[in-house]
Motif scaffolding. Structure first.
Motif, short mmCIF file in Angstrom:
data_model
loop_
_atom_site.label_atom_id
_atom_site.label_comp_id
_atom_site.label_asym_id
_atom_site.label_seq_id
_atom_site.Cartn_x
_atom_site.Cartn_y
_atom_site.Cartn_z
N GLU A 1 0.81 -1.22 0.00
CA GLU A 1 0.00 0.00 0.00
C GLU A 1 0.85 1.27 0.00
OE1 GLU A 1 -2.48 -0.52 3.42
OE2 GLU A 1 -3.34 -2.36 2.63
N VAL A 2 2.09 1.17 0.46
CA VAL A 2 2.94 2.37 0.53
C VAL A 2 4.14 2.33 -0.42
CG1 VAL A 2 2.27 2.96 2.90
CG2 VAL A 2 4.22 1.45 2.53
N VAL A 3 4.50 1.13 -0.90
CA VAL A 3 5.60 1.02 -1.88
C VAL A 3 5.00 1.02 -3.27
CG1 VAL A 3 7.50 -0.40 -2.72
CG2 VAL A 3 7.05 -0.28 -0.26
N HIS B 1 13.53 -2.66 4.92
CA HIS B 1 14.04 -2.49 3.56
C HIS B 1 13.57 -3.60 2.62
CE1 HIS B 1 16.38 1.09 4.11
NE2 HIS B 1 17.05 0.56 5.13
N LEU B 2 12.67 -4.46 3.12
CA LEU B 2 12.09 -5.51 2.27
C LEU B 2 10.59 -5.32 2.15
CD1 LEU B 2 13.88 -8.68 3.74
CD2 LEU B 2 14.47 -7.46 1.65
N THR B 3 10.05 -5.59 0.98
CA THR B 3 8.59 -5.61 0.83
C THR B 3 8.05 -6.81 1.61
OG1 THR B 3 8.67 -7.02 -1.13
CG2 THR B 3 8.75 -4.62 -1.51
N ASP B 4 6.75 -6.83 1.86
CA ASP B 4 6.15 -7.94 2.62
C ASP B 4 6.45 -9.29 1.98
OD1 ASP B 4 5.11 -6.00 4.24
OD2 ASP B 4 3.03 -6.28 3.64
N ASN B 5 6.27 -9.38 0.65
CA ASN B 5 6.49 -10.65 -0.04
C ASN B 5 7.95 -11.09 0.04
OD1 ASN B 5 3.83 -10.97 -0.76
ND2 ASN B 5 4.06 -10.02 -2.77
N HIS B 6 8.85 -10.13 -0.14
CA HIS B 6 10.27 -10.45 -0.08
C HIS B 6 10.69 -10.83 1.34
CE1 HIS B 6 11.43 -8.25 -4.05
NE2 HIS B 6 11.13 -9.52 -4.25
N LEU B 7 10.10 -10.17 2.34
CA LEU B 7 10.41 -10.51 3.73
C LEU B 7 9.93 -11.92 4.06
CD1 LEU B 7 11.43 -9.97 6.55
CD2 LEU B 7 9.35 -8.64 7.01
N VAL C 1 1.33 0.52 8.42
CA VAL C 1 2.66 0.54 7.81
C VAL C 1 3.00 1.97 7.42
CG1 VAL C 1 4.10 -0.35 5.92
CG2 VAL C 1 2.31 -1.80 6.90
N ILE C 2 4.15 2.45 7.86
CA ILE C 2 4.56 3.84 7.62
C ILE C 2 5.79 3.85 6.73
CG2 ILE C 2 5.37 5.97 8.72
CD1 ILE C 2 3.91 4.88 11.30
N MET C 3 5.76 4.68 5.71
CA MET C 3 6.88 4.80 4.77
C MET C 3 7.83 5.89 5.23
SD MET C 3 7.90 3.65 1.72
CE MET C 3 9.28 4.09 0.68
#
Length: 223
Positions: free
Chosen positions: A4-6, A140-146, A174-176
């Motif tokens: 939602e934020v990336v 520094h990782l997106t949810d899927n990558h994490l 989630v805060i960017m």
């Protein structure tokens, strides 16, 4: 969720790499100007970790640890090398790993590998590590990558090994952070990602005695 934020995944990663290239290769640089909290952080982490290293049938071994997002080796030097026979380090910034070789001193001879790689592209060697320590880097990782990285970490554990995450937690959602191109997730989001990776929480602890103005920091142990 981070989706939602990336908005642009490529930009999210490349901007972060560029940010860290300009950060001084010092403890203060690693901690964003909060170098004075390093000892408080390390002492708390040691107490947290030692509960798993004590004698018992499910005791975590002390042969080999992996420091993820290791920077110049602050955690490797003060937390992992005193407790483990050998340590591997992984970080996306080549200059930090170069600096680590002098920063770690004599004990640095027990660092077996310096991997220069983003965690989204890194695979721990299967069945190799007693502890995989991941601190101040999951943002520094997106949810899927994490989630995918944690699955690979699970495969990288030796019997009774643990994965540890220590990081800032947002109050809600989630805060960017546009400055260093990272996200800060709340506890529920992080727990969901851990579960999605097929890991089970063994312990969770809030860090005490950190400055009031920074996000709350939590440590999770899982396998």
């Amino acid at each position: 969720m981070s989706s939602e934020v990336v908005e642009d995944e490529f930009e999210f990663y490349s901007k972060a790499e560029k940010y860290w290239k300009d950060v001084p290769a010092t403890v203060d640089g690693m901690l964003g100007g909060y170098g004075h909290i390093s000892s408080i952080d390390i002492n708390s982490s040691r107490k947290f970790l030692q509960r798993f290293l004590r004698d018992g049938p499910n005791r975590t071994g002390t042969t080999r640890a992996l420091d993820c997002g290791a920077g110049i080796g602050r955690i490797t030097k003060r937390l992992l090398l005193p407790l483990f026979k050998t340590v591997d380090m992984v970080d996306v910034t080549e200059d930090f790993l170069t600096k680590a070789r002098s920063y770690l001193g004599e004990e640095g001879r027990r660092v077996r590998n310096y991997f220069c790689c983003g965690l989204q592209d890194f695979s721990p060697e299967p069945n190799s590590y007693d502890v995989i320590w991941i601190q101040w880097v999951i943002g520094h990782l997106t949810d899927n990558h994490l989630s995918d990285f944690l699955k690979r970490c699970r495969a990288g554990l030796r019997p009774n090994g643990i994965v540890v995450i220590k990081d800032n937690m947002a109050q809600e959602g989630v805060i960017m952070d546009d400055v260093d191109s990272s996200v800060c997730r709340d506890l529920d989001v992080v727990r969901k990602i851990i579960r999605r990776a097929g890991l089970h929480l063994l312990a969770e602890e809030r860090q005490e005695n950190f400055p009031d103005e920074i996000y709350h920091v939590y440590t999770f142990a899982m396998r």
